[in-house]
Design an enzyme around this catalytic site. Structure first.
Site, PDB file in Angstrom:
ATOM      1  N   ARG A 122      -0.069   4.376  -0.321  1.00 18.54           N
ATOM      2  CA  ARG A 122      -0.784   5.617  -0.037  1.00 18.54           C
ATOM      3  C   ARG A 122      -0.204   6.348   1.175  1.00 18.54           C
ATOM      4  NH1 ARG A 122      -6.811   3.338  -0.040  1.00 18.54           N
ATOM      5  NH2 ARG A 122      -5.677   1.650   1.005  1.00 18.54           N
ATOM      6  N   ASP A 136       0.868  -1.182   0.000  1.00 17.53           N
ATOM      7  CA  ASP A 136       0.000   0.000   0.000  1.00 17.53           C
ATOM      8  C   ASP A 136       0.901   1.228   0.000  1.00 17.53           C
ATOM      9  OD1 ASP A 136      -1.859   2.035   0.406  1.00 17.53           O
ATOM     10  OD2 ASP A 136      -3.094   0.824   1.767  1.00 17.53           O
TER      11      ASP A 136
END
Length: 253
Positions: free
Chosen positions: A143, A141
């Site tokens: 982000r 991930d």
């Protein structure tokens, strides 16, 4: 990660009437920003009382949804993920309760649209959504919610009730100095096409929702594109299937 990201400022605000894919309507105050650290064109949608530019109530948490862009799910209605239903639910719940939906330009957990589609091809070959990203040389991930923290500060929000099942969002906001007074669960939108995806989010991403075994489509031969066995007849592929109600019926994600 700095607890005090650089200050961002509000650039423009405009009221936009919305009609969602299921026909429901809402009014949003769409806010743009200057000074975001990643240089991307993120948006804040003020909904409900925030559409009217109502200030946050002192000491009361503001309902907030951090929603990462998903062209395939949000716009095209792809069933490989649950992003489209999550967006619809977020808009509906925030319009009813008042709050902000931050629409963050972080396609494919931050790896971009083309790379996300490359990851889909790897998923079709048997990898789950996290291993597919790792095989492409990304983190599971990518982000970062620093820009989201800047946006909330610019909007005058410091205490949030976070509409999400993803603990990483809450943890990152806390590291930026926010009080996450509550993490509000959202509905679970399970279908034969996204069962492996949701199982991976729960097992490997720590997402706090339960997938009842008796509601899961058969695992044999099933990939994230929905190949293999059909979902059981009782499974509604368009709406939530766990104890939380679907969007528009009191559910939360």
């Amino acid at each position: 990660m700095s607890p005090h990201p650089p200050t961002a400022t509000i650039r423009t605000q405009v009221v936009v009437p919305l009609r969602l894919a299921d026909g429901s309507v809402a009014t949003a105050r769409v806010v743009t920003f200057d000074g975001l650290v990643d240089g991307r064109e993120h948006l804040a949608l003020g909904l409900g009382d925030r559409a009217l530019d109502a200030p946050p109530v002192p000491d009361a948490p503001t309902l907030v949804r951090l929603h990462s862009e998903c062209l395939t799910g949000d716009v095209l209605g792809s069933l490989r993920c649950d992003c489209g239903p999550q967006l619809r639910e977020g808009v509906e719940r925030l319009a009813a309760a008042g709050g902000y939906l931050l629409y963050l330009r972080q396609e494919g957990r931050g790896i971009g649209l083309y790379a996300k589609l490359d990851a889909y091809a790897l998923q079709d070959a048997g990898l789950d959504t996290y291993d597919a990203n790792l095989s492409l040389g990304f983190g599971h991930d990518e982000r970062d919610y620093t820009a989201a923290a800047q946006m909330l500060h610019a909007l005058g929000v410091t205490r949030v009730a976070l509409l999400s099942n993803n603990p990483d969002k809450a943890n990152q906001l806390r590291r930026h100095g926010f009080t996450v007074a509550q993490q509000v669960p959202t509905g679970v939108y399970l279908s034969s096409a996204n069962a492996r995806y949701l199982r991976a989010k729960a097992a490997r991403g720590g997402h706090t929702f339960d997938l009842p075994a008796h509601l899961l489509p058969p695992a044999v031969g099933l990939d994230e594109a929905g190949a293999g066995a059909e979902a059981p007849a009782a499974l509604d592929t368009r709406r939530a299937v766990t104890g939380a109600a679907p969007a528009g019926q009191g559910g939360a994600r």
